[in-house]
Design a protein around this motif. Sequence first.
Motif, mmCIF file in Angstrom:
data_model
loop_
_atom_site.group_PDB
_atom_site.id
_atom_site.type_symbol
_atom_site.label_atom_id
_atom_site.label_comp_id
_atom_site.label_asym_id
_atom_site.label_seq_id
_atom_site.Cartn_x
_atom_site.Cartn_y
_atom_site.Cartn_z
ATOM 1 N N LEU A 1 0.850 -1.184 0.000
ATOM 2 C CA LEU A 1 0.000 0.000 0.000
ATOM 3 C C LEU A 1 0.888 1.237 0.000
ATOM 4 O O LEU A 1 1.969 1.237 0.601
ATOM 5 C CB LEU A 1 -0.876 0.060 1.258
ATOM 6 N N THR A 2 0.445 2.284 -0.648
ATOM 7 C CA THR A 2 1.101 3.578 -0.520
ATOM 8 C C THR A 2 0.201 4.489 0.309
ATOM 9 O O THR A 2 -1.020 4.496 0.125
ATOM 10 C CB THR A 2 1.370 4.226 -1.887
ATOM 11 N N TYR A 3 0.813 5.249 1.217
ATOM 12 C CA TYR A 3 0.061 6.086 2.146
ATOM 13 C C TYR A 3 0.674 7.476 2.195
ATOM 14 O O TYR A 3 1.855 7.630 2.499
ATOM 15 C CB TYR A 3 0.090 5.440 3.539
ATOM 16 N N TRP A 4 -0.149 8.483 1.868
ATOM 17 C CA TRP A 4 0.266 9.878 2.019
ATOM 18 C C TRP A 4 -0.284 10.384 3.338
ATOM 19 O O TRP A 4 -1.503 10.530 3.507
ATOM 20 C CB TRP A 4 -0.301 10.744 0.890
ATOM 21 N N ALA A 5 0.610 10.667 4.273
ATOM 22 C CA ALA A 5 0.217 11.220 5.562
ATOM 23 C C ALA A 5 0.459 12.722 5.572
ATOM 24 O O ALA A 5 1.430 13.203 4.991
ATOM 25 C CB ALA A 5 1.007 10.553 6.685
ATOM 26 N N SER A 6 -0.418 13.463 6.209
ATOM 27 C CA SER A 6 -0.214 14.901 6.383
ATOM 28 C C SER A 6 0.769 15.140 7.522
ATOM 29 O O SER A 6 0.915 14.325 8.438
ATOM 30 C CB SER A 6 -1.554 15.577 6.689
ATOM 31 N N ASN A 7 1.460 16.264 7.457
ATOM 32 C CA ASN A 7 2.469 16.610 8.462
ATOM 33 C C ASN A 7 1.770 17.101 9.732
ATOM 34 O O ASN A 7 1.391 18.259 9.843
ATOM 35 C CB ASN A 7 3.399 17.683 7.895
ATOM 36 N N VAL B 1 -4.036 5.125 -0.022
ATOM 37 C CA VAL B 1 -4.710 5.740 1.127
ATOM 38 C C VAL B 1 -4.037 7.082 1.395
ATOM 39 O O VAL B 1 -2.828 7.230 1.208
ATOM 40 C CB VAL B 1 -4.617 4.838 2.371
ATOM 41 N N LEU B 2 -4.810 8.063 1.845
ATOM 42 C CA LEU B 2 -4.237 9.389 2.072
ATOM 43 C C LEU B 2 -4.995 10.135 3.152
ATOM 44 O O LEU B 2 -6.179 9.891 3.387
ATOM 45 C CB LEU B 2 -4.239 10.211 0.788
ATOM 46 N N ASN B 3 -4.283 11.041 3.809
ATOM 47 C CA ASN B 3 -4.908 11.981 4.731
ATOM 48 C C ASN B 3 -5.386 13.205 3.955
ATOM 49 O O ASN B 3 -4.677 13.680 3.063
ATOM 50 C CB ASN B 3 -3.911 12.463 5.792
ATOM 51 N N ILE B 4 -6.545 13.723 4.324
ATOM 52 C CA ILE B 4 -7.025 14.974 3.752
ATOM 53 C C ILE B 4 -7.495 15.878 4.887
ATOM 54 O O ILE B 4 -7.979 15.403 5.920
ATOM 55 C CB ILE B 4 -8.170 14.766 2.737
ATOM 56 N N ASN C 1 -17.595 28.653 18.753
ATOM 57 C CA ASN C 1 -16.281 29.264 18.965
ATOM 58 C C ASN C 1 -15.145 28.490 18.323
ATOM 59 O O ASN C 1 -13.979 28.740 18.618
ATOM 60 C CB ASN C 1 -16.012 29.470 20.457
ATOM 61 N N SER C 2 -15.470 27.586 17.413
ATOM 62 C CA SER C 2 -14.439 26.878 16.653
ATOM 63 C C SER C 2 -15.068 26.219 15.444
ATOM 64 O O SER C 2 -16.245 25.837 15.483
ATOM 65 C CB SER C 2 -13.765 25.811 17.514
ATOM 66 N N MET C 3 -14.286 26.095 14.383
ATOM 67 C CA MET C 3 -14.709 25.181 13.336
ATOM 68 C C MET C 3 -14.335 23.762 13.782
ATOM 69 O O MET C 3 -13.490 23.580 14.663
ATOM 70 C CB MET C 3 -14.054 25.527 11.998
ATOM 71 N N VAL C 4 -15.011 22.767 13.223
ATOM 72 C CA VAL C 4 -14.644 21.374 13.495
ATOM 73 C C VAL C 4 -13.403 21.071 12.679
ATOM 74 O O VAL C 4 -13.472 20.882 11.459
ATOM 75 C CB VAL C 4 -15.786 20.408 13.127
ATOM 76 N N ALA C 5 -12.275 21.077 13.334
ATOM 77 C CA ALA C 5 -11.013 20.839 12.649
ATOM 78 C C ALA C 5 -10.672 19.358 12.702
ATOM 79 O O ALA C 5 -11.155 18.613 13.552
ATOM 80 C CB ALA C 5 -9.902 21.664 13.299
ATOM 81 N N GLY C 6 -9.836 18.944 11.782
ATOM 82 C CA GLY C 6 -9.427 17.554 11.830
ATOM 83 C C GLY C 6 -8.890 17.025 10.522
ATOM 84 O O GLY C 6 -8.868 17.717 9.503
ATOM 85 N N ILE C 7 -8.481 15.795 10.583
ATOM 86 C CA ILE C 7 -7.912 15.088 9.447
ATOM 87 C C ILE C 7 -8.768 13.862 9.175
ATOM 88 O O ILE C 7 -9.136 13.126 10.100
ATOM 89 C CB ILE C 7 -6.464 14.637 9.744
ATOM 90 N N ASN C 8 -9.086 13.648 7.909
ATOM 91 C CA ASN C 8 -9.819 12.458 7.496
ATOM 92 C C ASN C 8 -8.919 11.526 6.703
ATOM 93 O O ASN C 8 -7.914 11.952 6.130
ATOM 94 C CB ASN C 8 -11.028 12.841 6.641
ATOM 95 N N LEU C 9 -9.292 10.266 6.694
ATOM 96 C CA LEU C 9 -8.544 9.238 5.976
ATOM 97 C C LEU C 9 -9.389 8.781 4.790
ATOM 98 O O LEU C 9 -10.546 8.377 4.952
ATOM 99 C CB LEU C 9 -8.269 8.061 6.918
ATOM 100 N N ALA C 10 -8.812 8.892 3.590
ATOM 101 C CA ALA C 10 -9.543 8.567 2.363
ATOM 102 C C ALA C 10 -8.818 7.483 1.579
ATOM 103 O O ALA C 10 -7.613 7.258 1.764
ATOM 104 C CB ALA C 10 -9.701 9.819 1.498
#
Length: 439
Positions: A41-47, A100-103, A316-325
């Motif tokens: 598998l190849t996986y692009w992870a966000s920093n 697979v990648l983080n977005i 008082n915040s946006m819903v921040a986060g990282i998803n896995l696609a």
Amino acid sequence: MRRIRAAAIGAVTLSLALAASACGGGSSTDGGGSNDSPKTLTYWASNQGASITVDKKVLKPELDKFEKQTGIRVKLEVIPWSELLNRILTATTSGQGPDVLNIGNTWSASLQASGALLPWDTKNFGSIGGKDRFVDSALGSTGAQGEDPAAVPLYSMAYALYYNKKMFADAGISKPPATWDELVADGKKLSKDGKWGLGAEGANLSENIHQVFVFAKQHGADFFTADGKPDFTSEGAVAAIKQYVDLMAKDKIIAPGNAEYAQNQSLSDFAKGKTAMVLWQTASATLASLGMKDDDWGVAPAPVRSGTPGSGTSVNSMVAGINLAVFKNTDNHDGALKFVKFMTSDAEQKILNKAYGSIPPVKAAQSDPAFNTKATAALRDTLAKSAAALPQVADESQFETSVGTAVKELLADAAGGRPVTTESVKAKLEKAQQQMPAK
């Protein structure tokens, strides 16, 4: 923690995203790719960490664990936020992407519209334990309403107000501000002798969007109508952006130089005692890496216009986060689903979110005491009670570019001593709305 996305995102055009189609080969009967390469598998992870090296140290042992369990080797690439969206959009058009990648979760609907990502229907969610394992706020940023999600939540985050305890004590301030009026008053006491009350990343388009989105919600405004059309020039939206820019232009609690910041410089200034407050997502791990001790800083909910954080206008915040696609054209469809199941398992969610100071979007993992500390309790409470998802519309990435640029230009005006008026704000937003794709 997540690294703020740099202004290079602005170079991405929406037409590229929308021109992309479901890419590559593989079966179309199950909405996924083939199983031609079942052992890799190849996986692009966000920093997510303080550096790419840190991310590799966090992720490599977990990927080795996955290989030992499944026999599938994962080729890891950690990609800086300044490059990630460009890389993803190029992959959607070329078909030469990872399995697979983080977005960023704010990109979910835009990338969903490209057709390049595997839809997470009932069957696919069933393969990772079911949709009900995830908290609702995280699921709300996985794609357009009424459609199968384009990704699965991986890391959840929210904004909070980080403040320097010594600088507050020296200024005679006994507690963190709960409202914007209080923050401005405190900021004026703190902005002296070459030090400033609040830090900002004024040249970072996505960061600008995150901040003004919250201000707009507090003014009862959205940047899109209920049917997804741009609505950038409403009275509430204009007032919200002016209020944010006025923190530099009128209130003078943000240093003019912050108008050029786009690579986390405001957090570095905070760690060095140059700035007393900063609005940030999951800052604890990075503050430690910058040499700041836990006792040096406090954390509180981000301010609201009045009262206390809650639902509705007290967002008082946006819903921040990282998803896995998963890319639809993966040549290891089954392995990709196994990998998503592994990364979102209760055990891995605890390990990974502890490492990054984020909050697990998986309900069962949140019971770990690590997510009820000073560093995480405010974030977890915000996500549960007072955060809202950015618009889940296909034009979201272009919204970040056009409105984010408008805010950047207004902050540059403020830094240069040029007047920022209601009229000049509205003119910038009218221009931004004209740049959006015609409906």
